[in-house]
Design a protein around this motif. Structure first.
Motif, PDB file in Angstrom:
ATOM      1  N   VAL A 148     -54.548  40.645  38.686  1.00 38.67           N
ATOM      2  CA  VAL A 148     -53.988  42.137  38.458  1.00 38.67           C
ATOM      3  C   VAL A 148     -53.465  42.608  36.593  1.00 38.67           C
ATOM      4  CG1 VAL A 148     -51.344  43.226  39.061  1.00 38.67           C
ATOM      5  CG2 VAL A 148     -53.174  41.364  40.720  1.00 38.67           C
ATOM      6  N   ILE A 149     -53.306  41.665  35.631  1.00 37.50           N
ATOM      7  CA  ILE A 149     -52.531  42.948  34.384  1.00 37.50           C
ATOM      8  C   ILE A 149     -54.188  42.477  33.519  1.00 37.50           C
ATOM      9  CG2 ILE A 149     -51.748  41.592  32.738  1.00 37.50           C
ATOM     10  CD1 ILE A 149     -49.259  40.898  33.864  1.00 37.50           C
ATOM     11  N   ASP A 150     -54.525  41.845  34.147  1.00 43.09           N
ATOM     12  CA  ASP A 150     -56.343  42.081  33.193  1.00 43.09           C
ATOM     13  C   ASP A 150     -56.664  43.061  34.084  1.00 43.09           C
ATOM     14  OD1 ASP A 150     -56.377  39.891  30.999  1.00 43.09           O
ATOM     15  OD2 ASP A 150     -57.279  38.396  32.528  1.00 43.09           O
ATOM     16  N   THR A 151     -56.725  43.742  35.072  1.00 33.99           N
ATOM     17  CA  THR A 151     -57.765  44.832  35.876  1.00 33.99           C
ATOM     18  C   THR A 151     -56.764  45.736  35.742  1.00 33.99           C
ATOM     19  OG1 THR A 151     -57.660  43.052  37.755  1.00 33.99           O
ATOM     20  CG2 THR A 151     -58.211  45.423  37.672  1.00 33.99           C
ATOM     21  N   ALA A 152     -55.255  45.592  35.453  1.00 34.24           N
ATOM     22  CA  ALA A 152     -54.853  46.950  35.002  1.00 34.24           C
ATOM     23  C   ALA A 152     -55.215  47.689  33.187  1.00 34.24           C
ATOM     24  CB  ALA A 152     -53.041  46.778  34.782  1.00 34.24           C
ATOM     25  N   LYS A 153     -55.210  46.264  32.260  1.00 32.29           N
ATOM     26  CA  LYS A 153     -55.798  46.555  30.709  1.00 32.29           C
ATOM     27  C   LYS A 153     -56.930  47.274  31.059  1.00 32.29           C
ATOM     28  CE  LYS A 153     -54.151  42.643  29.141  1.00 32.29           C
ATOM     29  NZ  LYS A 153     -54.432  40.959  29.450  1.00 32.29           N
ATOM     30  N   VAL A 154     -57.843  47.080  31.708  1.00 33.57           N
ATOM     31  CA  VAL A 154     -59.510  46.703  31.829  1.00 33.57           C
ATOM     32  C   VAL A 154     -59.335  49.064  32.403  1.00 33.57           C
ATOM     33  CG1 VAL A 154     -61.440  46.893  32.201  1.00 33.57           C
ATOM     34  CG2 VAL A 154     -60.421  44.971  31.265  1.00 33.57           C
ATOM     35  N   VAL A 155     -58.991  48.340  32.712  1.00 35.60           N
ATOM     36  CA  VAL A 155     -59.125  49.983  33.467  1.00 35.60           C
ATOM     37  C   VAL A 155     -57.486  51.358  32.837  1.00 35.60           C
ATOM     38  CG1 VAL A 155     -58.263  51.989  35.576  1.00 35.60           C
ATOM     39  CG2 VAL A 155     -58.956  49.125  36.063  1.00 35.60           C
ATOM     40  N   SER A 156     -56.522  50.758  32.211  1.00 32.55           N
ATOM     41  CA  SER A 156     -55.842  51.697  31.358  1.00 32.55           C
ATOM     42  C   SER A 156     -56.348  51.887  29.849  1.00 32.55           C
ATOM     43  CB  SER A 156     -54.384  51.296  31.084  1.00 32.55           C
ATOM     44  OG  SER A 156     -54.713  49.901  30.173  1.00 32.55           O
ATOM     45  N   TYR A 157     -57.668  51.130  29.556  1.00 31.54           N
ATOM     46  CA  TYR A 157     -58.190  51.192  28.286  1.00 31.54           C
ATOM     47  C   TYR A 157     -59.423  52.189  28.188  1.00 31.54           C
ATOM     48  CZ  TYR A 157     -61.347  49.110  24.474  1.00 31.54           C
ATOM     49  OH  TYR A 157     -61.788  49.679  23.774  1.00 31.54           O
ATOM     50  N   ASN A 158     -59.716  51.745  30.113  1.00 31.92           N
ATOM     51  CA  ASN A 158     -61.213  52.686  29.863  1.00 31.92           C
ATOM     52  C   ASN A 158     -60.407  54.169  30.283  1.00 31.92           C
ATOM     53  OD1 ASN A 158     -62.917  50.126  29.892  1.00 31.92           O
ATOM     54  ND2 ASN A 158     -63.192  50.024  32.164  1.00 31.92           N
ATOM     55  N   LEU A 159     -59.716  54.238  31.176  1.00 34.87           N
ATOM     56  CA  LEU A 159     -58.968  55.740  31.612  1.00 34.87           C
ATOM     57  C   LEU A 159     -58.464  56.298  30.406  1.00 34.87           C
ATOM     58  CD1 LEU A 159     -58.428  56.048  35.230  1.00 34.87           C
ATOM     59  CD2 LEU A 159     -60.888  56.362  34.123  1.00 34.87           C
ATOM     60  N   ASP A 160     -57.563  55.500  29.016  1.00 31.68           N
ATOM     61  CA  ASP A 160     -56.944  55.990  27.945  1.00 31.68           C
ATOM     62  C   ASP A 160     -55.734  55.865  28.696  1.00 31.68           C
ATOM     63  OD1 ASP A 160     -56.393  56.723  25.826  1.00 31.68           O
ATOM     64  OD2 ASP A 160     -57.069  58.272  25.201  1.00 31.68           O
ATOM     65  N   ILE A 161     -55.559  55.981  30.108  1.00 27.97           N
ATOM     66  CA  ILE A 161     -53.512  55.837  30.109  1.00 27.97           C
ATOM     67  C   ILE A 161     -52.708  54.232  29.534  1.00 27.97           C
ATOM     68  CG2 ILE A 161     -53.800  57.550  31.853  1.00 27.97           C
ATOM     69  CD1 ILE A 161     -54.053  55.611  34.038  1.00 27.97           C
ATOM     70  N   GLN A 162     -51.539  54.862  29.848  1.00 27.71           N
ATOM     71  CA  GLN A 162     -50.584  53.651  29.384  1.00 27.71           C
ATOM     72  C   GLN A 162     -50.952  52.592  30.802  1.00 27.71           C
ATOM     73  OE1 GLN A 162     -49.751  52.394  26.424  1.00 27.71           O
ATOM     74  NE2 GLN A 162     -50.432  54.824  25.150  1.00 27.71           N
ATOM     75  N   PHE A 163     -50.098  51.001  30.473  1.00 21.02           N
ATOM     76  CA  PHE A 163     -49.837  50.338  32.037  1.00 21.02           C
ATOM     77  C   PHE A 163     -47.845  49.559  31.107  1.00 21.02           C
ATOM     78  CE2 PHE A 163     -51.451  46.472  29.392  1.00 21.02           C
ATOM     79  CZ  PHE A 163     -51.215  45.968  30.661  1.00 21.02           C
ATOM     80  N   ILE A 164     -47.776  49.360  31.823  1.00 18.55           N
ATOM     81  CA  ILE A 164     -46.600  48.256  32.182  1.00 18.55           C
ATOM     82  C   ILE A 164     -46.911  46.722  32.578  1.00 18.55           C
ATOM     83  CG2 ILE A 164     -44.295  47.830  32.637  1.00 18.55           C
ATOM     84  CD1 ILE A 164     -43.745  50.669  32.429  1.00 18.55           C
ATOM     85  N   SER A 165     -47.008  45.888  31.401  1.00 18.29           N
ATOM     86  CA  SER A 165     -47.190  44.490  32.258  1.00 18.29           C
ATOM     87  C   SER A 165     -45.974  44.154  33.149  1.00 18.29           C
ATOM     88  CB  SER A 165     -47.894  43.735  31.321  1.00 18.29           C
ATOM     89  OG  SER A 165     -47.915  42.443  31.957  1.00 18.29           O
ATOM     90  N   VAL A 166     -45.748  43.685  34.068  1.00 16.54           N
ATOM     91  CA  VAL A 166     -44.448  42.556  35.216  1.00 16.54           C
ATOM     92  C   VAL A 166     -45.310  41.103  35.604  1.00 16.54           C
ATOM     93  CG1 VAL A 166     -43.150  43.501  36.823  1.00 16.54           C
ATOM     94  CG2 VAL A 166     -44.215  44.916  35.581  1.00 16.54           C
ATOM     95  N   PRO A 167     -45.444  40.251  34.903  1.00 14.62           N
ATOM     96  CA  PRO A 167     -46.020  39.112  35.555  1.00 14.62           C
ATOM     97  C   PRO A 167     -44.859  39.142  36.420  1.00 14.62           C
ATOM     98  CG  PRO A 167     -44.973  38.942  32.706  1.00 14.62           C
ATOM     99  CD  PRO A 167     -44.749  40.568  34.257  1.00 14.62           C
ATOM    100  N   THR A 168     -45.238  38.106  37.805  1.00 12.69           N
ATOM    101  CA  THR A 168     -44.618  36.906  38.844  1.00 12.69           C
ATOM    102  C   THR A 168     -44.919  36.100  38.617  1.00 12.69           C
ATOM    103  OG1 THR A 168     -47.132  38.094  39.624  1.00 12.69           O
ATOM    104  CG2 THR A 168     -45.152  39.280  40.037  1.00 12.69           C
ATOM    105  N   ALA A 169     -45.201  35.943  37.946  1.00 11.23           N
ATOM    106  CA  ALA A 169     -45.932  34.040  37.249  1.00 11.23           C
ATOM    107  C   ALA A 169     -45.863  33.466  35.823  1.00 11.23           C
ATOM    108  CB  ALA A 169     -46.710  33.294  38.502  1.00 11.23           C
ATOM    109  N   ALA A 170     -45.665  33.093  35.547  1.00  7.38           N
ATOM    110  CA  ALA A 170     -45.650  32.226  33.688  1.00  7.38           C
ATOM    111  C   ALA A 170     -46.783  32.102  33.703  1.00  7.38           C
ATOM    112  CB  ALA A 170     -45.046  31.717  33.307  1.00  7.38           C
TER     113      ALA A 170
END
Ligand code: NAI
Ligand code: 13P
Ligand code: ZN
Length: 341
Positions: free
Chosen positions: A91-113
């Motif tokens: 989920v976090i990796d997907t958000a990272k790529v999508v936010s990079y491609n669309l040039d918007i910010q994202f906040i990472s909320v890990p549910t597991a370490a």
């Protein structure tokens, strides 16, 4: 680098305040996984909606280019100005790529370490040719709620530790490539990656207790390892031959292991092939409760052997000990060593 890093009990409660402080104005896209949406995702959703934020939710599947495209369309349709990613590494990796491609910010909320992609500026995408590492947006903020993470299955925490222990061979492979191919090296990234693994191993007995203190120790290490990748501008400090092995294993036996679990076994194998102290790697993994043999994963030794021999097919430009012409006999000896008493 992330602007805000909150790690602690009930850290989730700070998300609305963080978003307000960032001056974000507009709809927010909350991305989560199938399982994680039902628990932590819904909690974050309620927190944000109670504070009057305009929220749209989306569920992320397997991280492929098609899935990234699909999520991009959902985010664009919602006119979202921020992504809040609540979940595991996918989920976090997907958000990272999508936010990079669309040039918007994202906040990472890990549910597991469970992985060290919590803070990194790289994402691992599954393609037919195996996993590729792509440039991505590092999170604007990280919110790691130790209470929430401590309720996740222990297997996930152990996998996160193994993903950090992998730094030992990732570094050896990077140095090997530097010597043999002239690949540039970043001493800062390399040193940070190494120290991170050393501190984690030093605390292995505390981590074995599996409480919030353990989560705290592991989250800090995952963050630090992610920063090493951001400094290097590549996943090199935290991903060497053991990761190539892990990505190949995922192809040969999909779903048999968590990412970190496969990396841990790859680290023992890689260290064995390097002629290093593979027994102490195995000891640390055992102490933490991570799998160390194919049979722990419920897969055959032959599949493991094939992953050793075919690891070089993954990301061939990344030179590692697995790319040095490992013979079947050498691979067999390495796999056999996993079981050695
Ligand atoms: N970008 C980077 O630098 C890095 C990326 N990765 C990537 O991250 C992924 C691996 O991350 P994982 O988290 O292991 O995989 P994942 O995202 O598939 O999660 C593993 C499982 O844990 C479950 N889960 C998560 N939180 C939970 C909770 N609180 N309670 C119960 N179940 C929970 C998920 O539902 C899923 O079934 C891989 O795709 C890997 O390539 C891994 C390391 C670094
Ligand atoms: O998993 C990683 C570091 O732990 C990095 O991912 P890649 O192996 O895809 O570069
Ligand atoms: Zn990894």
């Amino acid at each position: 680098m992330p602007r805000n890093v909150i790690v602690g009990h009930d850290a989730l409660l700070q998300i609305p305040g963080i978003i307000a402080d960032l001056g974000i104005n507009g709809p927010i896209m909350l991305l989560s996984g199938d399982t994680t949406m039902k628990t932590v995702g819904t909690k974050v959703q309620n927190l944000l909606q109670e504070q009057g934020f305009d929220l749209v939710t989306g569920i992320v599947g397997r991280i492929t280019y098609d899935e990234i495209k699909r999520i991009e369309t959902v985010v664009q349709k919602a006119h979202a100005v921020l992504i809040v990613a609540v979940g595991g590494g996918r989920v976090i990796d997907t958000a990272k790529v999508v936010s990079y491609n669309l040039d918007i910010q994202f906040i990472s909320v890990p549910t597991a370490a469970s992985h060290d992609g919590i803070a990194s500026s790289r994402a691992s995408v599954v393609t037919e040719a195996g996993n590729v590492s792509v440039a991505a947006q590092p999170p604007l903020a990280i919110v790691a709620d130790t209470g929430v993470i401590a309720t996740a299955p222990h297997r996930l925490l152990a996998a996160g530790c193994a993903d950090i222990i992998a730094n030992y061979t990732a570094i050896l492979d990077w140095e090997l490539s530097h010597r043999l191919t002239g690949e540039p090296i970043s001493e800062y990234a390399l040193t940070l990656s190494k120290i991170t693994a050393e501190i984690l191993v030093k605390n292995a007995s505390l981590i074995a207790h599996y409480d919030e203190t353990a989560v705290w120790i592991v989250v800090k290490a995952l963050f630090s390892s992610g920063i090493a990748m951001s400094i290097a501008g590549s996943s090199r400090p935290a991903s060497g031959g053991e990761h190539k092995f892990a990505h190949m294993l995922e192809r040969l036996a999909p779903g048999a292991a968590l990412h970190g679990e496969a990396c841990g076994i790859g680290t023992i194998l890689g260290m064995y092939l390097h002629g290093g102290d593979w027994k102490s790697i195995r000891h640390s993994l055992r102490l933490i409760g991570a799998p160390t043999t194919p049979s722990d994963l419920g897969i055959s030794d032959e599949v493991c052997l094939q992953a050793v021999l075919r690891a070089r097919e993954i990301r061939p430009e990344r030179f590692t000990i697995f790319d040095t012409g490992v013979t079947r006999e050498a691979a067999e000896a390495a796999v056999k060593a996993l079981y050695e008493v």
